[in-house]
Each structure stands twice: as C-alpha cells, then as structure tokens.
Design a protein around this motif. Structure first.
Motif, short mmCIF file in Angstrom:
data_model
loop_
_atom_site.label_atom_id
_atom_site.label_comp_id
_atom_site.label_asym_id
_atom_site.label_seq_id
_atom_site.Cartn_x
_atom_site.Cartn_y
_atom_site.Cartn_z
N LEU A 38 50.24 49.49 68.68
CA LEU A 38 48.67 49.86 70.23
C LEU A 38 49.73 50.20 70.92
O LEU A 38 49.40 50.79 71.73
N ALA A 39 50.93 48.84 71.33
CA ALA A 39 51.46 48.15 72.43
C ALA A 39 53.20 48.27 72.54
O ALA A 39 53.27 47.85 71.20
N THR A 40 53.88 48.41 72.92
CA THR A 40 54.43 47.47 72.81
C THR A 40 54.82 46.68 74.84
O THR A 40 54.40 47.21 75.60
N VAL A 41 55.60 46.17 74.58
CA VAL A 41 55.95 44.86 75.95
C VAL A 41 57.50 45.12 76.32
O VAL A 41 57.84 43.90 74.80
N THR A 42 58.10 44.97 77.68
CA THR A 42 59.44 44.91 77.63
C THR A 42 59.52 45.53 78.87
O THR A 42 58.70 44.97 79.62
N ASP A 43 60.54 44.32 79.02
CA ASP A 43 61.32 44.02 80.46
C ASP A 43 61.05 45.62 81.23
O ASP A 43 61.42 46.13 80.92
N LEU A 67 57.29 42.23 83.33
CA LEU A 67 57.10 42.70 81.86
C LEU A 67 55.82 43.84 81.51
O LEU A 67 54.79 43.76 82.48
N ALA A 68 56.09 45.04 81.48
CA ALA A 68 54.72 45.60 81.17
C ALA A 68 54.44 46.00 79.40
O ALA A 68 55.15 46.07 78.89
N LEU A 69 53.12 45.66 79.11
CA LEU A 69 52.61 46.34 78.11
C LEU A 69 52.36 47.64 78.78
O LEU A 69 51.46 48.61 79.45
N ALA A 70 53.03 48.01 77.81
CA ALA A 70 52.30 49.61 77.25
C ALA A 70 51.95 50.52 76.17
O ALA A 70 52.48 49.74 75.06
N HIS A 71 51.18 51.63 76.64
CA HIS A 71 50.15 52.51 75.10
C HIS A 71 50.82 53.53 76.02
O HIS A 71 50.78 54.21 76.31
N ARG A 72 51.85 54.41 74.72
CA ARG A 72 52.39 54.72 74.85
C ARG A 72 53.40 55.83 76.21
O ARG A 72 52.79 57.00 76.15
N GLY A 73 53.78 54.86 76.62
CA GLY A 73 54.75 54.51 77.72
C GLY A 73 53.78 55.47 78.84
O GLY A 73 54.84 54.41 80.16
N GLN A 74 52.78 54.43 79.10
CA GLN A 74 51.91 54.74 80.24
C GLN A 74 51.06 52.97 80.36
O GLN A 74 50.78 52.14 79.12
N PRO A 75 51.62 52.17 81.34
CA PRO A 75 51.28 50.51 81.50
C PRO A 75 49.90 50.89 81.86
O PRO A 75 49.47 51.62 82.35
N LEU A 76 49.57 49.81 80.70
CA LEU A 76 48.40 48.73 80.72
C LEU A 76 48.83 48.07 82.04
O LEU A 76 47.30 47.48 82.66
N LEU A 77 49.42 46.58 81.12
CA LEU A 77 49.86 45.54 82.39
C LEU A 77 50.66 45.58 82.52
O LEU A 77 51.90 45.79 81.83
N LEU A 78 51.02 44.70 83.98
CA LEU A 78 52.51 44.10 84.53
C LEU A 78 51.82 42.91 84.60
O LEU A 78 51.36 41.85 85.06
N ILE A 79 53.04 42.07 84.16
CA ILE A 79 53.20 40.77 83.85
C ILE A 79 54.87 40.37 84.17
O ILE A 79 55.45 40.42 84.13
N ASP A 80 54.34 38.69 85.10
CA ASP A 80 55.25 38.58 85.99
C ASP A 80 55.11 36.95 86.87
O ASP A 80 54.49 37.20 86.30
N LYS A 81 56.99 36.64 85.92
CA LYS A 81 56.58 35.01 86.48
C LYS A 81 58.67 34.84 86.71
O LYS A 81 59.21 35.21 86.44
N GLY A 82 57.94 33.94 87.91
CA GLY A 82 59.09 34.34 88.69
C GLY A 82 60.12 32.45 87.80
O GLY A 82 59.50 32.72 86.74
N ARG A 83 61.04 32.59 88.49
CA ARG A 83 61.90 31.50 87.88
C ARG A 83 61.28 29.97 87.95
O ARG A 83 59.82 29.72 88.62
N TRP A 84 61.31 29.33 87.09
CA TRP A 84 61.16 27.72 87.06
C TRP A 84 59.91 28.20 86.23
O TRP A 84 59.29 28.17 84.89
N ARG A 85 58.43 27.72 86.93
CA ARG A 85 57.17 27.49 85.99
C ARG A 85 55.95 27.96 86.84
O ARG A 85 55.25 27.26 86.70
N PRO A 86 56.31 28.86 87.28
CA PRO A 86 54.67 28.71 88.83
C PRO A 86 53.84 29.99 87.53
O PRO A 86 54.37 30.16 86.54
#
Length: 189
Positions: A38-43, A67-86
């Motif tokens: 269905l999808a991939t998640v990569t940096d 990170l990006a959750l993508a389906h067939r190369g098209q991003p569906l979600l962008l997931i970002d976490k800064g340093r430490w634990r925000p």
C-alpha cells in the motif's frame, strides 16, 4: 482520506544484523491485510554525517526525523519530529497541519489537533500490535499491525496511521532497534 477502505495495516521494517548495526535511515513498508503493498515510509531528504552517526547509537530517538508516507511515490502524510521529545507533527501532502502525536506516559499517546489540544488517545481509535518477527520475500521483518476502528473520521484516522507507521519515532527509539523501549501500546477497551 488516507488509504480509504483499508482499516487494517500491516507495517513492516527490515529486521536483521545489518539493519541493527548500520541502519540510519527510517524505512517501513505498509501492506493490506491480504499482503498487497500500500505505501512506504522513508526519510525525506539527506542525512548529514552527524545525524547519521547519532542514528547508529542510543541517541537515535533524540535526532530529528522528517518522514513521508507515500503511495506509489505520491506523498500522503508528512511526519516530522524535532530533536529530543517534542510532539511528532503530522501534515497532509501539501504541508497543511493535521495535528500531532504526543507521548503522555508509558504507552499512552495523545492525538492532538493543530492547536495542540488533545482530541483523543491513540488506543481509543485503533488497536496496535507491535513487534512480531516475521518473514516477507525471504527476509526477516518486524511486523506491526494497526487496526483502525471502522468509520474513524479525519484527521484522527491520519494521526493514528502516522502514529503506527512512525512508531519508533513517536516512542523515541528512532532507528536504534537494540535499545529498550518496549512495545507498550494499550489495547482498546
């Protein structure tokens, strides 16, 4: 809606000696319950030398992740976490904020709206089984299973999917699979 018509996601990441010792990039494959990809998640983007080195250590969970959750190369979600634990921020493919995920203690993950207000707890909208070692295409993988409650509305659905596909980032382990951290999601009532 992210991955419409699919309420069970099988989330897998490579699980072997090379991955444990030398893996600095986050990589996950998402399948339907029947095994269809269905999808991939990569940096997203490049990792600098310092971040790559830190991700090989116990400090991996304290590095930033984009990170990006993508389906067939098209991003569906962008997931970002800064340093430490925000909180881990989640956005749509256009960058519009959907909300965030925040660890609120052992196994409790709050799903937040874009203003930072808790809308629900992860286990109220999904069940999650993490950490089964399995095999796919002749290779070992760690297999997690997300079961969304049918009819979960957006953006809760997207936030729950982001929590599961970026589980190691949300819980603060990053790419360090040799440390502790436990698989401690509560199950829904």
């Amino acid at each position: 809606m992210i991955l419409p018509g699919v309420d069970t996601l099988v989330i897998e990441q490579p699980w072997g000696v090379g991955r444990h010792l030398f893996g600095s990039r986050y990589e996950v494959r998402v399948h339907a319950e029947g095994g269809e990809p269905l999808a991939t998640v990569t940096d997203r983007g490049l990792l600098g030398p310092l971040r790559r080195l830190l991700r090989l250590t116990g400090f991996s969970g304290r590095t930033g992740f984009a990170l990006a959750l993508a389906h067939r190369g098209q991003p569906l979600l962008l997931i970002d976490k800064g340093r430490w634990r925000p909180p881990t921020r989640v956005a749509g493919p256009d960058g519009a904020p959907l909300g965030a995920v925040r660890l609120e203690g052992r196994g409790a993950y709050a799903l937040l709206d874009p203003a930072g207000q808790r809308v629900a707890l992860f286990h109220e909208v999904a069940s999650f089984g993490a950490g089964a070692i399995a095999e796919r295409d002749g290779k070992r993988v760690r297999r997690d299973v997300l079961r969304l409650r049918p009819g979960t509305p957006e953006p809760l659905r997207s936030l729950a999917i982001a929590t599961a596909v970026a589980y190691d980032v949300v819980r603060g382990a990053g790419t360090n699979h040799t440390g502790s951290g436990g698989f401690d999601f509560p199950t829904p009532a």
